[in-house]
Design a protein around this motif. Structure first.
Motif, PDB file in Angstrom:
ATOM      1  N   PHE A  44     -57.940 -72.161  11.640  1.00 58.02           N
ATOM      2  CA  PHE A  44     -56.683 -72.674  11.082  1.00 58.02           C
ATOM      3  C   PHE A  44     -56.611 -72.227   9.637  1.00 58.02           C
ATOM      4  CE2 PHE A  44     -54.488 -75.853   8.536  1.00 58.02           C
ATOM      5  CZ  PHE A  44     -53.311 -76.046   9.238  1.00 58.02           C
ATOM      6  N   CYS A  45     -55.520 -71.568   9.247  1.00 57.37           N
ATOM      7  CA  CYS A  45     -55.357 -71.105   7.870  1.00 57.37           C
ATOM      8  C   CYS A  45     -54.024 -71.616   7.333  1.00 57.37           C
ATOM      9  CB  CYS A  45     -55.314 -69.576   7.800  1.00 57.37           C
ATOM     10  SG  CYS A  45     -56.805 -68.788   8.386  1.00 57.37           S
ATOM     11  N   LYS A  46     -53.976 -71.783   6.027  1.00 61.11           N
ATOM     12  CA  LYS A  46     -52.719 -72.209   5.422  1.00 61.11           C
ATOM     13  C   LYS A  46     -52.759 -71.848   3.954  1.00 61.11           C
ATOM     14  CE  LYS A  46     -49.634 -76.179   5.861  1.00 61.11           C
ATOM     15  NZ  LYS A  46     -49.269 -76.615   4.506  1.00 61.11           N
ATOM     16  N   PRO A  47     -52.005 -70.823   3.569  1.00 63.33           N
ATOM     17  CA  PRO A  47     -51.986 -70.486   2.144  1.00 63.33           C
ATOM     18  C   PRO A  47     -51.216 -71.568   1.398  1.00 63.33           C
ATOM     19  CG  PRO A  47     -50.386 -69.152   3.336  1.00 63.33           C
ATOM     20  CD  PRO A  47     -51.098 -70.002   4.367  1.00 63.33           C
ATOM     21  N   GLY A  48     -51.540 -71.806   0.142  1.00 62.69           N
ATOM     22  CA  GLY A  48     -50.910 -72.857  -0.637  1.00 62.69           C
ATOM     23  C   GLY A  48     -49.393 -72.781  -0.544  1.00 62.69           C
ATOM     24  N   LYS A  49     -48.757 -73.888  -0.172  1.00 64.68           N
ATOM     25  CA  LYS A  49     -47.300 -73.996  -0.055  1.00 64.68           C
ATOM     26  C   LYS A  49     -46.721 -73.073   1.012  1.00 64.68           C
ATOM     27  CE  LYS A  49     -47.292 -76.815  -3.612  1.00 64.68           C
ATOM     28  NZ  LYS A  49     -47.213 -78.257  -3.381  1.00 64.68           N
ATOM     29  N   GLY A  50     -47.572 -72.497   1.854  1.00 64.47           N
ATOM     30  CA  GLY A  50     -47.075 -71.590   2.888  1.00 64.47           C
ATOM     31  C   GLY A  50     -47.202 -72.203   4.272  1.00 64.47           C
ATOM     32  N   THR A  51     -46.864 -71.416   5.268  1.00 59.95           N
ATOM     33  CA  THR A  51     -46.894 -71.921   6.635  1.00 59.95           C
ATOM     34  C   THR A  51     -48.328 -71.947   7.174  1.00 59.95           C
ATOM     35  OG1 THR A  51     -46.077 -71.636   8.877  1.00 59.95           O
ATOM     36  CG2 THR A  51     -46.506 -69.628   7.643  1.00 59.95           C
ATOM     37  N   LEU A  76     -51.120 -71.027   9.740  1.00 56.14           N
ATOM     38  CA  LEU A  76     -51.333 -69.851  10.578  1.00 56.14           C
ATOM     39  C   LEU A  76     -52.573 -70.098  11.427  1.00 56.14           C
ATOM     40  CD1 LEU A  76     -50.729 -67.067   7.900  1.00 56.14           C
ATOM     41  CD2 LEU A  76     -49.191 -67.695   9.762  1.00 56.14           C
TER      42      LEU A  76
END
Lengths: 188, 314
Positions: free
Chosen positions: A27-34, A36
């Protein structure tokens, strides 16, 4: 259909009509992003690898997979015939699907067959079988080293590497998943 | 004395995590001391709130008769308007559905605000704080993390988001936004290359990713926002705060529209926050830093579960 919240290591999914098993999941999630969902996967038919990254709204197809417990019955031309342990129905697997596993089929041994859309795609044999060596160079007496090997042949023509002390007529144990020698069971 | 001879899983896991929980405790107490020494007031804003900030990709879980806060941002900004000039807090925040090696739906956040400071002032402050914490805790000038030796004492790297896209993703950041690949490129191509030999501040995000940051006065295409990375791991997010009430209203309205279209929960409007905005939030900057992530870096942990009380995915 699966949603992305179902994704995890080991989940089996379908992409473009092919069944895949997820081998790595993150599970990935760039800061303030969607969010992924990163998946590494293995094709259940070809064994090939691939990667795919999903977004939360993505829907993923569920493969039609089923498994039968069977007993191996006999060879019929290009096919191997199994009998379903519950229904006794005859199940036929083409030799191309079997690959090297065909060498390790013993009559009446229990095998699990995996079907995708009703077609057999994989077969799981008992992990170990015992087979007799019908041809190898004479054994070097007293040499118990297992790291030095020589070629040997089974009655069905399968060739594998065995330690030097193995003789023609010996019965050995083989790991069906790797096709490798494990140990000697009976001396000739 | 216990008569049970086989250790239950929870006991075994708690025993295993103890050395790292000790490092984590050291981090928190050292950080507290640093803020205190720098004139910051420690406080706690409510964990259960009525009206979370409407953001595109952040979900505050319902709970406690309201929502569990995804961030203490709006409440702390009310305090800025009331004249609290330097404030910080350390506490639990919640993000629904976020579970992975680097994410938990409940995590610990350090958040602070300083009136009169710009986002780059906060970067230097963060640099000083983490160097001081590392010095106090391990006496060292570098950290071993994720297979990298990250040097803390030399100059830290400052890399604009635009340069990062050109350098690591081979594309223009506006182009990436246009073809909707910004987040994928960030996660797959850029983040793994950030902060490997020294920490890096990734700064000046495109205005589309401003969140609650103000736009740069001399270039309104970008927002005064940075994120700190160490060994490929994102640790902190900071802004020069947006204090213009019209612009804030416009952004929240846009977020609400987007959330409704995507089927996400509708949050009540945060009247206190808008009253504070109307009254006047002073020029200020704020930063949120993930304590669990920082503990991962200091423990060279690969998974957040190595530095927290053992919890299984629910």
């Amino acid at each position: 259909m699966f949603s992305t919240s179902d994704l995890r290591k080991g989940l089996k999914i379908e992409i473009d009509g092919q069944p895949w098993v997820i081998t790595e999941f993150e599970f990935c999630k760039p800061g303030k992003g969607t969010a992924l969902y990163r998946c590494k996967m293995k094709n259940m038919i070809t064994g090939g690898g691939s990667e795919k990254t999903y977004r939360p709204s993505d829907k993923i197809d569920k493969p039609d997979l089923s498994e039968s417990e069977t007993y191996y019955s006999y060879a019929d031309g290009d096919f191997f015939v199994f009998s379903d342990s519950e229904t006794y129905e005859e199940l036929r697997v083409h030799k191309e699907k079997m690959g090297d596993k065909a060498y390790f089929l013993l009559e009446e041994s229990m095998c699990k067959i995996l079907f995708f859309n009703g077609e057999p795609i994989d077969i799981e044999l008992p992990n170990f079988i015992e087979k007799q060596i019908i041809e190898t160079e004479p054994g070097a007496r007293g040499d118990t080293a297992t790291n030095v090997t020589k070629p040997a042949t089974l009655d069905n023509g399968y060739e594998l590497q065995v330690p030097l002390f193995i003789n023609q007529g010996d019965v050995i144990k083989i790991d069906t998943r790797t096709g490798d020698y494990v140990e000697r069971v009976n001396k000739a | 004395m216990s008569s049970v001879s086989i250790k239950p899983d929870i006991i075994r896991r708690l025993e295993a995590v103890r050395p790292r929980l000790a490092i984590r405790a050291g981090l928190i107490s050292t950080i507290r001391a640093f803020f205190s020494a720098n004139g910051f007031l420690e406080l706690n804003t409510p964990v259960v709130i009525k009206a979370p900030a409407p953001e595109e990709y952040i979900e505050a879980p319902p709970g406690g008769g309201g929502f569990l806060r995804s961030s203490p941002e709006l409440e702390m900004k009310c305090m800025l308007a009331a004249g609290y000039e330097k404030i910080f807090q350390i506490g639990a925040c919640f993000r629904q559905g976020e579970y992975g090696r680097k994410h938990r739906p409940e995590f610990t956040m350090l958040e602070w605000y300083e009136c009169g400071a710009g986002y780059m002032d906060l970067a230097r402050f963060t640099e000083n704080m983490l160097c001081s914490v590392a010095h106090t805790l391990c006496g060292g000038s570098s950290l071993q993390f994720n297979g990298h030796n990250v040097n803390l004492t030399g100059a830290w790297e400052y890399l604009s988001v635009g340069d990062a896209f050109n350098k690591y993703a081979g594309t223009d950041m506006y182009e990436a936004l246009k073809n909707d690949s910004f987040d994928e490129l960030m996660v797959l191509e850029i983040e793994p290359r950030l902060g490997l030999d020294r920490p890096v501040f990734l700064f000046d995000y495109p205005a589309e990713r401003a969140a609650l940051a103000r736009l740069k006065p001399d270039n309104e295409n970008v927002a005064e926002r940075w994120e700190l990375y160490v060994g490929g791991l994102e640790l902190a997010n900071a802004f020069s705060e947006l204090t213009c009430r019209e612009e804030q209203r416009r952004r929240f309205a846009a977020s609400r529209t987007w959330r409704a279209a995507e089927g996400y929960a509708e949050y009540p409007q945060n009247d206190d926050f808008f009253a504070a905005l109307d009254y006047g939030i002073p020029e200020s900057s704020g930063c949120a830093l993930g304590i669990d992530r920082l503990a991962m870096v200091f423990c060279d942990a690969d998974d957040i579960s190595e530095v927290t009380f053992p919890v299984d995915q629910t």
